[in-house]
Every structure is written in structure tokens, then in C-alpha cells.
Enzyme design. Structure first.
Site, PDB file in Angstrom:
ATOM      1  N   ASN A 197      39.458  43.076  50.111  1.00  0.00           N
ATOM      2  CA  ASN A 197      40.620  42.587  51.002  1.00  0.00           C
ATOM      3  C   ASN A 197      40.919  43.485  52.330  1.00  0.00           C
ATOM      4  O   ASN A 197      40.996  43.078  53.018  1.00  0.00           O
ATOM      5  CB  ASN A 197      42.050  42.203  50.474  1.00  0.00           C
ATOM      6  CG  ASN A 197      42.456  43.534  49.423  1.00  0.00           C
ATOM      7  OD1 ASN A 197      41.767  44.321  49.237  1.00  0.00           O
ATOM      8  ND2 ASN A 197      43.798  43.412  49.072  1.00  0.00           N
ATOM      9  N   TYR A 198      40.582  45.147  51.859  1.00  0.00           N
ATOM     10  CA  TYR A 198      40.571  45.949  53.136  1.00  0.00           C
ATOM     11  C   TYR A 198      39.691  47.003  52.695  1.00  0.00           C
ATOM     12  O   TYR A 198      40.141  48.003  52.157  1.00  0.00           O
ATOM     13  CB  TYR A 198      42.091  46.582  53.272  1.00  0.00           C
ATOM     14  CG  TYR A 198      43.080  45.652  53.677  1.00  0.00           C
ATOM     15  CD1 TYR A 198      43.294  45.509  55.108  1.00  0.00           C
ATOM     16  CD2 TYR A 198      43.976  44.863  52.977  1.00  0.00           C
ATOM     17  CE1 TYR A 198      44.188  44.749  55.564  1.00  0.00           C
ATOM     18  CE2 TYR A 198      44.895  44.256  53.598  1.00  0.00           C
ATOM     19  CZ  TYR A 198      45.041  43.968  54.775  1.00  0.00           C
ATOM     20  OH  TYR A 198      45.968  43.187  55.634  1.00  0.00           O
ATOM     21  N   PRO A 199      38.329  46.537  52.673  1.00  0.00           N
ATOM     22  CA  PRO A 199      37.473  47.583  52.053  1.00  0.00           C
ATOM     23  C   PRO A 199      37.246  49.132  52.828  1.00  0.00           C
ATOM     24  O   PRO A 199      37.297  50.204  52.119  1.00  0.00           O
ATOM     25  CB  PRO A 199      35.665  46.930  52.480  1.00  0.00           C
ATOM     26  CG  PRO A 199      36.294  45.512  52.911  1.00  0.00           C
ATOM     27  CD  PRO A 199      37.775  45.509  53.102  1.00  0.00           C
ATOM     28  N   GLY A 254      42.300  46.514  42.693  1.00  0.00           N
ATOM     29  CA  GLY A 254      42.019  45.299  42.174  1.00  0.00           C
ATOM     30  C   GLY A 254      43.095  44.821  41.467  1.00  0.00           C
ATOM     31  O   GLY A 254      44.327  44.775  41.621  1.00  0.00           O
ATOM     32  N   TYR A 312      45.519  43.100  38.255  1.00  0.00           N
ATOM     33  CA  TYR A 312      46.084  43.718  36.928  1.00  0.00           C
ATOM     34  C   TYR A 312      45.093  43.352  35.891  1.00  0.00           C
ATOM     35  O   TYR A 312      45.010  44.394  35.065  1.00  0.00           O
ATOM     36  CB  TYR A 312      47.366  42.915  36.766  1.00  0.00           C
ATOM     37  CG  TYR A 312      47.934  43.455  35.243  1.00  0.00           C
ATOM     38  CD1 TYR A 312      48.441  44.486  35.333  1.00  0.00           C
ATOM     39  CD2 TYR A 312      48.213  42.421  34.630  1.00  0.00           C
ATOM     40  CE1 TYR A 312      48.955  44.797  33.777  1.00  0.00           C
ATOM     41  CE2 TYR A 312      48.817  42.393  33.472  1.00  0.00           C
ATOM     42  CZ  TYR A 312      49.038  43.779  33.062  1.00  0.00           C
ATOM     43  OH  TYR A 312      49.647  44.023  31.605  1.00  0.00           O
ATOM     44  N   GLY A 320      42.378  45.841  35.999  1.00  0.00           N
ATOM     45  CA  GLY A 320      42.823  47.021  35.831  1.00  0.00           C
ATOM     46  C   GLY A 320      43.245  47.634  34.507  1.00  0.00           C
ATOM     47  O   GLY A 320      42.712  48.535  34.087  1.00  0.00           O
ATOM     48  N   GLU A 347      45.154  50.849  41.595  1.00  0.00           N
ATOM     49  CA  GLU A 347      45.855  50.353  42.510  1.00  0.00           C
ATOM     50  C   GLU A 347      45.977  48.873  42.451  1.00  0.00           C
ATOM     51  O   GLU A 347      44.796  48.131  42.799  1.00  0.00           O
ATOM     52  CB  GLU A 347      45.077  50.659  44.019  1.00  0.00           C
ATOM     53  CG  GLU A 347      46.512  50.884  45.146  1.00  0.00           C
ATOM     54  CD  GLU A 347      46.211  49.881  46.310  1.00  0.00           C
ATOM     55  OE1 GLU A 347      46.693  48.587  46.125  1.00  0.00           O
ATOM     56  OE2 GLU A 347      45.507  50.141  47.073  1.00  0.00           O
ATOM     57  N   LEU A 348      46.988  48.320  42.024  1.00  0.00           N
ATOM     58  CA  LEU A 348      47.015  46.681  41.467  1.00  0.00           C
ATOM     59  C   LEU A 348      47.706  45.922  42.675  1.00  0.00           C
ATOM     60  O   LEU A 348      48.179  46.553  43.496  1.00  0.00           O
ATOM     61  CB  LEU A 348      47.371  46.600  40.094  1.00  0.00           C
ATOM     62  CG  LEU A 348      46.524  47.433  39.347  1.00  0.00           C
ATOM     63  CD1 LEU A 348      46.906  47.440  37.662  1.00  0.00           C
ATOM     64  CD2 LEU A 348      44.993  47.439  39.330  1.00  0.00           C
ATOM     65  N   CYS A 391      47.558  43.788  49.201  1.00  0.00           N
ATOM     66  CA  CYS A 391      48.269  44.069  47.872  1.00  0.00           C
ATOM     67  C   CYS A 391      49.834  43.923  48.315  1.00  0.00           C
ATOM     68  O   CYS A 391      50.519  43.495  47.518  1.00  0.00           O
ATOM     69  CB  CYS A 391      47.697  45.382  47.382  1.00  0.00           C
ATOM     70  SG  CYS A 391      47.732  46.891  48.746  1.00  0.00           S
ATOM     71  N   TRP A 417      51.020  56.012  48.248  1.00  0.00           N
ATOM     72  CA  TRP A 417      50.813  54.651  47.847  1.00  0.00           C
ATOM     73  C   TRP A 417      50.825  54.557  46.486  1.00  0.00           C
ATOM     74  O   TRP A 417      49.973  54.938  45.690  1.00  0.00           O
ATOM     75  CB  TRP A 417      49.442  54.019  48.668  1.00  0.00           C
ATOM     76  CG  TRP A 417      49.666  52.467  48.671  1.00  0.00           C
ATOM     77  CD1 TRP A 417      48.745  51.675  47.905  1.00  0.00           C
ATOM     78  CD2 TRP A 417      50.419  51.618  49.263  1.00  0.00           C
ATOM     79  NE1 TRP A 417      49.206  50.366  47.881  1.00  0.00           N
ATOM     80  CE2 TRP A 417      50.205  50.334  48.930  1.00  0.00           C
ATOM     81  CE3 TRP A 417      51.647  51.733  50.131  1.00  0.00           C
ATOM     82  CZ2 TRP A 417      50.946  49.095  49.294  1.00  0.00           C
ATOM     83  CZ3 TRP A 417      52.468  50.581  50.434  1.00  0.00           C
ATOM     84  CH2 TRP A 417      51.870  49.395  50.038  1.00  0.00           C
TER      85      TRP A 417
HETATM   86  O1  TXE Z   1      39.458  41.304  41.621  1.00  0.00           O
HETATM   87  P1  TXE Z   1      39.014  42.263  40.538  1.00  0.00           P
HETATM   88  P2  TXE Z   1      38.849  40.128  42.454  1.00  0.00           P
HETATM   89  C1  TXE Z   1      43.821  40.326  42.951  1.00  0.00           C
HETATM   90  C2  TXE Z   1      44.230  39.202  43.970  1.00  0.00           C
HETATM   91  C3  TXE Z   1      42.884  38.638  43.636  1.00  0.00           C
HETATM   92  C4  TXE Z   1      42.464  38.577  42.442  1.00  0.00           C
HETATM   93  C5  TXE Z   1      40.898  38.486  42.079  1.00  0.00           C
HETATM   94  O2  TXE Z   1      45.111  38.563  43.151  1.00  0.00           O
HETATM   95  O3  TXE Z   1      42.835  37.069  44.046  1.00  0.00           O
HETATM   96  O4  TXE Z   1      42.773  39.998  42.184  1.00  0.00           O
HETATM   97  O5  TXE Z   1      39.990  39.350  42.877  1.00  0.00           O
HETATM   98  C6  TXE Z   1      35.222  45.306  39.804  1.00  0.00           C
HETATM   99  N1  TXE Z   1      34.602  46.761  34.901  1.00  0.00           N
HETATM  100  N2  TXE Z   1      43.406  41.565  43.899  1.00  0.00           N
HETATM  101  O6  TXE Z   1      37.901  39.489  41.580  1.00  0.00           O
HETATM  102  O7  TXE Z   1      38.189  41.550  39.425  1.00  0.00           O
HETATM  103  C7  TXE Z   1      35.058  44.204  40.715  1.00  0.00           C
HETATM  104  O8  TXE Z   1      33.485  44.063  40.931  1.00  0.00           O
HETATM  105  C8  TXE Z   1      34.423  47.513  36.134  1.00  0.00           C
HETATM  106  C9  TXE Z   1      44.241  42.387  44.256  1.00  0.00           C
HETATM  107  O9  TXE Z   1      38.148  40.935  43.628  1.00  0.00           O
HETATM  108  O10 TXE Z   1      40.126  43.010  40.007  1.00  0.00           O
HETATM  109  C10 TXE Z   1      35.653  44.641  41.910  1.00  0.00           C
HETATM  110  O11 TXE Z   1      34.813  45.610  42.601  1.00  0.00           O
HETATM  111  N3  TXE Z   1      34.789  46.890  37.343  1.00  0.00           N
HETATM  112  C11 TXE Z   1      43.828  43.730  44.878  1.00  0.00           C
HETATM  113  C12 TXE Z   1      36.825  45.159  41.600  1.00  0.00           C
HETATM  114  O12 TXE Z   1      36.656  45.485  40.101  1.00  0.00           O
HETATM  115  C13 TXE Z   1      35.108  45.582  37.209  1.00  0.00           C
HETATM  116  C14 TXE Z   1      42.817  43.621  45.613  1.00  0.00           C
HETATM  117  C15 TXE Z   1      38.027  44.215  41.864  1.00  0.00           C
HETATM  118  O13 TXE Z   1      37.909  43.172  41.041  1.00  0.00           O
HETATM  119  C16 TXE Z   1      35.099  44.731  36.076  1.00  0.00           C
HETATM  120  C17 TXE Z   1      41.719  42.842  44.989  1.00  0.00           C
HETATM  121  C18 TXE Z   1      34.993  45.516  34.860  1.00  0.00           C
HETATM  122  N4  TXE Z   1      35.107  44.925  33.641  1.00  0.00           N
HETATM  123  C19 TXE Z   1      42.203  41.685  44.313  1.00  0.00           C
HETATM  124  N5  TXE Z   1      35.604  43.619  36.544  1.00  0.00           N
HETATM  125  C20 TXE Z   1      44.902  44.602  45.526  1.00  0.00           C
HETATM  126  N6  TXE Z   1      45.486  45.480  44.872  1.00  0.00           N
HETATM  127  O14 TXE Z   1      45.400  44.578  46.879  1.00  0.00           O
HETATM  128  C21 TXE Z   1      35.546  43.723  37.734  1.00  0.00           C
HETATM  129  N7  TXE Z   1      35.351  44.837  38.367  1.00  0.00           N
END
Ligand code: TXE
Length: 466
Positions: free
Chosen positions: A142-144, A216, A218, A221, A238-239, A272, A435
């Protein structure tokens, strides 16, 4: 043949590129390279590492047009917002660079006033700061630049090697970040990309890394925390959140409504700290709703490459059904749809900006992370009712209160367990402030001095002259 990742443009659904992904063997080989290189990187003078990061800063500015176009192509982020994100990174770099020496500095904390052991010299006690070693930076789409940069910039400055896994939904941008850092002088073996989805991320966690820094959901996480637990390594998460905002009866209503509409819909609600639920005191509710709706209706929805576009498509296709389900659930339970609520009838993952009123906490839209252009607005009769509703969440990232009385607003914010508290502002991040999240919103802090020292571990030196 290696598995490939298909990069899809969310605005057109066209395939942009297919990229081979890392598997267990390539991840292990990358880890070994990082491990072998890390001590040499840490041994360099800090000024050398700073030089690389400052060159990276220059390149971000020089190349912003191409970098923003790439980010827009693979995530659907409106081009103006993509540029804003990239051009805000230099400010963060300035903070990290300015404070790096201070955080890294060794400290002599005690010197014995006189010889205590006959035949020996005086005792000195000192604290040295050492990098963690080889860390995993598992990042989001979302904000790489922001969420990645909050980790990899201070981590590199402090002397760590970084195995950087961009999100599978921002892989091209991740690749661009890697190229820019290497071009800036960061050694190839000190910043190494791990390409792929969750499987590649899981393979990364199998390596004997020294820390994991994740942004990413919860749910993921939790998996990261479980995988990291037996290693006893530094784990930062950071969830997301379900961030509430409350508009008090004494608020400057028009400003609050315009600010909260932006807080709810900026980046299509995929932040987030996006405002995810709004409570408005009954005395100012009608006026608030009028300005809020007018602001939402002024947002231009469409082609994210158009500089005037405010709302593009959502970045991930699965989010469309989450949004549609939350809207359907709310309507089935008695909510009123003020606008939006459906996909646009055109290619691309567009969801119309949606405002729901007459909502309550039996509805998923007021309970579960939405992460998209949908907001619920609930009328409340008192500050006490607002506080009770704002507290009703397992998340704790941010909360906002709008009103003219600082003491009252701060008093309300004190009753909420969140990492950030906003008075008359929202959806805001500062490099000077930590943060962090409470509850399901995460563990540890990025940014501020705490977000630099988290990439270090202290070492105690007991030194007696012989
Ligand atoms: O998230 P994931 P996704 C929330 C938001 C969004 C939802 C899904 O609600 O709709 O999460 O987004 C890696 N072991 N946020 O699918 O699954 C994955 O490849 C190790 C809120 O993007 O949490 C990616 O690089 N790594 C958030 C990263 O984890 C794993 C921002 C995030 O993926 C893994 C993004 C595993 N088992 C999403 N499974 C915020 N805090 O702003 C996945 N990944």
C-alpha cells in the site's frame, strides 16, 4: 522451471510482466551471501553508509516520474499520490541520517574513581551498539516506499544486511528500490530482494535471520510471530487497524468533515491508518454529513495515471468481495447507503466511494478492517458513548478527536489504547514520532529514535585496566 509471479495492472487487469519467484534453495543462497557480507558492511565508517543513503535520496527525486509511473501501474495508486509518497521519503531519510550517529554512539557510563582491586587498574563500564545482523524486511504494497523505507533505511544505516521481500503486489517497485540502492553504492549482498508471495516469505523465515520486520495484516502477522518465536529474534509487526474518529459537538465541523473524508479515502482507504469509522455528535451531525458528502462527491474516480484522479482501483482483486460483503451486511442490518456501494462497470478493480450511515457495531463495516473506499458514519449522543464505541475493537493503531477544547479531546484520547493520538488531524505519520500499534495493530515501533535503535542491540563492556 521456477514458479512465476504475474504482475497485473489493477486499472486495466492487463498482465504487465511475469517474474520468477524465489524458492527455498534460492532464499538459502541469498541468506548465505548476506551473512558473509554483513560484518564488512557494519565495519565501514557510518559516513560511508550515509553517503549511499544520501545518493539514494537524490536518485528518488531525480527519477520520481518513472518510479511513480511504475507504482501506479502495478498498484493502481493515483499518480499524484504515488509522487507524493516518493517525494516524502527524503524527509524521512533526513531524520534518519541526522540522528544515526547519536543512536549508534558508544557511551562510557562509569569510571571507577580509584583503584579498588590491588594490583589492577581502574574499572570502566561502556555500552556499545551493534547491528542485529541479517534481518528480514517483509513489506506491504500500500505504501512500498514508506513502509519499506521505514525499515530498510535505518537498518542499513545501522550496519545490518537486509533480505527485502516486497509484497507480491508491489514487486516491480521493490525491484526498482533494489536497483536504486545498488546504484547508490549499497553492496549487492547487503540488500538482497526475495521475490514472491507468502511462500517465499515463509522460506525466508526458515533461515537463521537475526530479526524480522513485517508490515501487513494481523492474520499474517500472527504467522510471522509464530515462525519467529523459536528463534528468539527481534520481531516487529506493523499491522492494520480499525481507526476511529470522533467529531465533538464543539468541533469546527466543515474542516473536520473535509479532513476526515480525505483520511478515509486517501489511497483508496488502503492505508494502515486510514479512518475506518466515524462517530459524530448529534448536535453537528447534519452539518457534518452535508460537507462530508460534498467532499466525497468532489473526489475524481478513474484512470490512476491522470494527475487529477483522487480514487483509482483497489490494488488487490480479493478486496472487492470484502468491500461488497461489508456493504451488503450493513444494508441487511439497516444501514443507509448515501453513495457508492458497487463496482464500476468497466475493466479494472474499481469500487465506488461508499458512505454508509445509520450503522452500528453489529455490522462488519464497523468491526473488521475494510481497507478500501467504504466508510461508516454513526451518530452519538455523548462523549461517553463515543468513547465506548471507539474502545470496541481489538485494534489500536490510531484514533482522532475533532473539537476546539484541547483538554476534552486529550481526555478522550487518553481513554483509548492506540499507538498514535490525533487532535484535529488524522491519517498522519511523522518521522520524528514513533509509529506503533497496540493490540492487534502490532508490536514494536518504526520511525523516531526508537525506530532507529530497534535495528541495534546493546553490548555491555566491563573493562578493567590490567
Ligand atoms: O497482506 P499479508 P496482503 C491488510 C489489509 C489487506 C490485507 C491483505 O486489510 O487487505 O492485509 O493484504 C507476506 N510468511 N494489510 O495480502 O498477507 C506477503 O507476501 C512470510 C494492512 O498484502 O499480510 C507480503 O509481502 N511472509 C497493512 C506481506 O507478507 C508472508 C498493509 C503482507 O502480506 C506470509 C497490507 C508468510 N506465511 C495489508 N504470508 C498495513 N499495516 O497497512 C504472506 N506474507
Amino acid at each position: 522451471m521456477a514458479d512465476v509471479l504475474s504482475i497485473i495492472n489493477p486499472a486495466t487487469e492487463a498482465l504487465i510482466q511475469e517474474i520468477p519467484v524465489d524458492d527455498r534453495a534460492t532464499v538459502a543462497e541469498k541468506y548465505a551471501r548476506a551473512r558473509a557480507a554483513q560484518l564488512g558492511w557494519a565495519a565501514l565508517p557510518l559516513a560511508d553508509r550515509i553517503k549511499c543513503i544520501l545518493r539514494f535520496r537524490e536518485l528518488l527525486i531525480e527519477r520520481v516520474d518513472a518510479l511513480a509511473a511504475l507504482l501506479t501501474a502495478e498498484t493502481g495508486k493515483p499518480i499524484t499520490q504515488a509522487r507524493n509518497e516518493i517525494l516524502a521519503v527524503p524527509g524521512r531519510i533526513d531524520f534518519f541520517v541526522e540522528h544515526a550517529a547519536q543512536v549508534l554512539a558508544p557511551e562510557r557510563v562509569y569510571a571507577e574513581p580509584a583503584v579498588a582491586l590491588p594490583g589492577m587498574g581502574v574499572l570502566e563500564e561502556a555500552i556499545a551498539q551493534e547491528p542485529l545482523g541479517v534481518i528480514a524486511n517483509i513489506s506491504a504494497w500500500n505504501y512500498p516506499y514508506f513502509v519499506g523505507g521505514n525499515v530498510f533505511i535505518p537498518a542499513l544505516l545501522m550496519g545490518n544486511a537486509v533480505l527485502y521481500k516486497p509484497s507480491e503486489f508491489a514487486t516491480l517497485t521493490g525491484g526498482a528500490i533494489v536497483s536504486l540502492l545498488h546504484e547508490s553504492g549499497i553492496p549487492q549482498n547487503i540488500f538482497i530482494p526475495i521475490i514472491g508471495s507468502g511462500l517465499s516469505g515463509a522460506a525466508l523465515l526458515e533461515q537463521p535471520i537475526d530479526g524480522v520486520f513485517f508490515t501487513g495484516s494481523y492474520a499474517t502477522g500472527q504467522k510471522i510471530a509464530i515462525a519467529a518465536a523459536p528463534k528468539l529474534i527481534r520481531t516487529q509487526l506493523e499491522l492494520g487497524g480499525k481507526d476511529p474518529a470522533y467529531v465533538c459537538a464543539d468541533a469546527k465541523v466543515a474542516a473536520a468533515a473535509a479532513g476526515l473524508a480525505d483520511g478515509a479515502f486517501y489511497n483508496n482507504g488502503q492505508s494502515c491508518c486510514a479512518v475506518e469509522r466515524i462517530y459524530v455528535h448529534i448536535d453537528v451531525y447534519d452539518e457534518f454529513l452535508e460537507v462530508f458528502m460534498a467532499t466525497v462527491k468532489s473526489f475524481k474516480l478513474g484512470d490512476p495515471t491522470d494527475p487529477d484522479t483522487y480514487l483509482g482501483p483497489v490494488s488487490r482483486k480479493p478486496q472487492l468481495s470484502i468491500l461488497a460483503d461489508q456493504v451488503a451486511d450493513a444494508l441487511a442490518k439497516g444501514a443507509t447507503l448515501r453513495c457508492g456501494g458497487e463496482r464500476l462497470n468497466r475493466p479494472g478493480w474499481y469500487f465506488t466511494p461508499t458512505v454508509l450511515t445509520e450503522v452500528n457495531h453489529t455490522m462488519t463495516v464497523m468491526q473488521e478492517e475494510t481497507f478500501g473506499p467504504v466508510i461508516g458514519i454513526q451518530r452519538v449522543a455523548s462523549d461517553e458513548e463515543a468513547v465506548a464505541l471507539m474502545q470496541d475493537t481489538p485494534y489500536g493503531l490510531t484514533a482522532a478527536v475533532y473539537g476546539t477544547d484541547r483538554e476534552r479531546a486529550v481526555g478522550i484520547l487518553h481513554q483509548l489504547k492506540t499507538g498514535s493520538a490525533y487532535w484535529n488531524c488524522c491519517d498522519r505519520v511523522s518521522p520524528r514520532l514513533p509509529w506503533s500499534g497496540r493490540g492487534h495493530s502490532g508490536l514494536g515501533a518504526t520511525l523516531s529514535l526508537a525506530g532507529i535503535s530497534t535495528f541495534l542491540q546493546p553490548r555491555a563492556w566491563h573493562l578493567r585496566a590490567g
